[in-house]
Motif scaffolding. Sequence first.
Motif, PDB file in Angstrom:
ATOM      1  N   ARG A   1      -4.689   7.482 -10.629  1.00  0.00           N
ATOM      2  CA  ARG A   1      -6.009   7.129 -10.097  1.00  0.00           C
ATOM      3  C   ARG A   1      -6.131   5.609  -9.935  1.00  0.00           C
ATOM      4  NH1 ARG A   1     -10.556   9.689 -13.450  1.00  0.00           N
ATOM      5  NH2 ARG A   1      -9.679  11.521 -12.485  1.00  0.00           N
ATOM      6  N   PHE A   2      -5.592   4.857 -10.889  1.00  0.00           N
ATOM      7  CA  PHE A   2      -5.626   3.394 -10.818  1.00  0.00           C
ATOM      8  C   PHE A   2      -4.833   2.890  -9.606  1.00  0.00           C
ATOM      9  CE2 PHE A   2      -3.470  -0.636 -11.797  1.00  0.00           C
ATOM     10  CZ  PHE A   2      -4.576  -1.470 -11.886  1.00  0.00           C
TER      11      PHE A   2
ATOM     12  N   MET B   1       0.826  -1.199   0.000  1.00  0.00           N
ATOM     13  CA  MET B   1       0.000   0.000   0.000  1.00  0.00           C
ATOM     14  C   MET B   1       0.869   1.261   0.000  1.00  0.00           C
ATOM     15  SD  MET B   1      -3.026  -1.264   2.583  1.00  0.00           S
ATOM     16  CE  MET B   1      -3.393   0.375   3.109  1.00  0.00           C
ATOM     17  N   ASN B   2       1.947   1.244   0.761  1.00  0.00           N
ATOM     18  CA  ASN B   2       2.881   2.368   0.796  1.00  0.00           C
ATOM     19  C   ASN B   2       3.497   2.585  -0.586  1.00  0.00           C
ATOM     20  OD1 ASN B   2       4.571   4.400   1.653  1.00  0.00           O
ATOM     21  ND2 ASN B   2       6.065   3.017   2.542  1.00  0.00           N
ATOM     22  N   TYR B   3       3.894   1.493  -1.234  1.00  0.00           N
ATOM     23  CA  TYR B   3       4.470   1.573  -2.576  1.00  0.00           C
ATOM     24  C   TYR B   3       3.462   2.162  -3.565  1.00  0.00           C
ATOM     25  CZ  TYR B   3       6.239   0.162  -7.111  1.00  0.00           C
ATOM     26  OH  TYR B   3       6.655   0.166  -8.411  1.00  0.00           O
TER      27      TYR B   3
ATOM     28  N   CYS C   1     -14.075   9.368  -7.010  1.00  0.00           N
ATOM     29  CA  CYS C   1     -13.388   9.092  -8.282  1.00  0.00           C
ATOM     30  C   CYS C   1     -11.951   8.616  -8.099  1.00  0.00           C
ATOM     31  CB  CYS C   1     -13.423  10.326  -9.180  1.00  0.00           C
ATOM     32  SG  CYS C   1     -12.435  11.700  -8.591  1.00  0.00           S
ATOM     33  N   ASN C   2     -11.473   8.495  -6.862  1.00  0.00           N
ATOM     34  CA  ASN C   2     -10.127   8.010  -6.524  1.00  0.00           C
ATOM     35  C   ASN C   2      -9.012   8.859  -7.113  1.00  0.00           C
ATOM     36  OD1 ASN C   2     -11.002   5.790  -4.974  1.00  0.00           O
ATOM     37  ND2 ASN C   2     -11.388   4.646  -6.840  1.00  0.00           N
ATOM     38  N   ALA C   3      -9.286  10.127  -7.405  1.00  0.00           N
ATOM     39  CA  ALA C   3      -8.250  11.028  -7.910  1.00  0.00           C
ATOM     40  C   ALA C   3      -7.387  11.500  -6.749  1.00  0.00           C
ATOM     41  CB  ALA C   3      -8.880  12.221  -8.611  1.00  0.00           C
ATOM     42  N   LEU C   4      -6.122  11.732  -7.024  1.00  0.00           N
ATOM     43  CA  LEU C   4      -5.212  12.275  -6.029  1.00  0.00           C
ATOM     44  C   LEU C   4      -5.548  13.750  -5.841  1.00  0.00           C
ATOM     45  CD1 LEU C   4      -2.792  11.130  -4.453  1.00  0.00           C
ATOM     46  CD2 LEU C   4      -1.340  12.170  -6.166  1.00  0.00           C
TER      47      LEU C   4
ATOM     48  N   MET D   1      -4.858   0.640  -4.134  1.00  0.00           N
ATOM     49  CA  MET D   1      -4.474   0.743  -2.727  1.00  0.00           C
ATOM     50  C   MET D   1      -5.713   0.651  -1.833  1.00  0.00           C
ATOM     51  SD  MET D   1      -2.421   3.777  -0.776  1.00  0.00           S
ATOM     52  CE  MET D   1      -3.626   4.988  -1.241  1.00  0.00           C
ATOM     53  N   LYS D   2      -6.787   1.349  -2.206  1.00  0.00           N
ATOM     54  CA  LYS D   2      -8.009   1.301  -1.410  1.00  0.00           C
ATOM     55  C   LYS D   2      -8.649  -0.083  -1.424  1.00  0.00           C
ATOM     56  CE  LYS D   2     -10.963   4.703  -1.543  1.00  0.00           C
ATOM     57  NZ  LYS D   2     -11.838   5.792  -2.032  1.00  0.00           N
ATOM     58  N   LYS D   3      -8.646  -0.733  -2.585  1.00  0.00           N
ATOM     59  CA  LYS D   3      -9.216  -2.077  -2.682  1.00  0.00           C
ATOM     60  C   LYS D   3      -8.433  -3.077  -1.847  1.00  0.00           C
ATOM     61  CE  LYS D   3     -11.398  -1.867  -7.221  1.00  0.00           C
ATOM     62  NZ  LYS D   3     -11.348  -2.354  -8.608  1.00  0.00           N
ATOM     63  N   THR D   4      -7.097  -2.951  -1.857  1.00  0.00           N
ATOM     64  CA  THR D   4      -6.246  -3.846  -1.068  1.00  0.00           C
ATOM     65  C   THR D   4      -6.552  -3.700   0.416  1.00  0.00           C
ATOM     66  OG1 THR D   4      -4.498  -3.646  -2.727  1.00  0.00           O
ATOM     67  CG2 THR D   4      -3.860  -4.492  -0.576  1.00  0.00           C
ATOM     68  N   ALA D   5      -6.664  -2.466   0.884  1.00  0.00           N
ATOM     69  CA  ALA D   5      -6.956  -2.219   2.299  1.00  0.00           C
ATOM     70  C   ALA D   5      -8.338  -2.757   2.663  1.00  0.00           C
ATOM     71  CB  ALA D   5      -6.873  -0.732   2.593  1.00  0.00           C
ATOM     72  N   LYS D   6      -9.298  -2.568   1.783  1.00  0.00           N
ATOM     73  CA  LYS D   6     -10.659  -3.019   2.069  1.00  0.00           C
ATOM     74  C   LYS D   6     -10.758  -4.542   2.073  1.00  0.00           C
ATOM     75  CE  LYS D   6     -15.372  -1.894   0.855  1.00  0.00           C
ATOM     76  NZ  LYS D   6     -16.244  -1.112  -0.011  1.00  0.00           N
TER      77      LYS D   6
END
Length: 121
Positions: A39-40, A20-22, A68-71, A45-50
Amino acid sequence: MEAPEFQLKGIQKRETYQRMNYLCQASHLVFLFSPTLSRFYAETMKKTAKKLVLRMHPRVKKLICKSCNALLVPGVTSKTRIRGKREKHIVVTCLQCGKFRRQRKKHGPQKHKTLVDNSER
């Protein structure tokens, strides 16, 4: 027999946090060249944490738009304003999708007295 399983779960969590850090760092680095790839990475990262029920650090959560998962980079992909008459709060608006997020404004440094300060009287 239970100890190796416990260690395996700890190792898996540590590796997931490293991943996730990477992904977070990669998202920041790639942002200027390819916002869609950034964005991808943030979405992954969010999907991995969830998926593994891990908590993301609040600072990292505030950097990514919920819809929209934009930075969220102030002035580039987000607009930051201080609002509120009764209670001051910060409003961060995503310029990609228009979603906004309110955060309570933290006041300046609080003056706490330590035990050393109290004993000097």
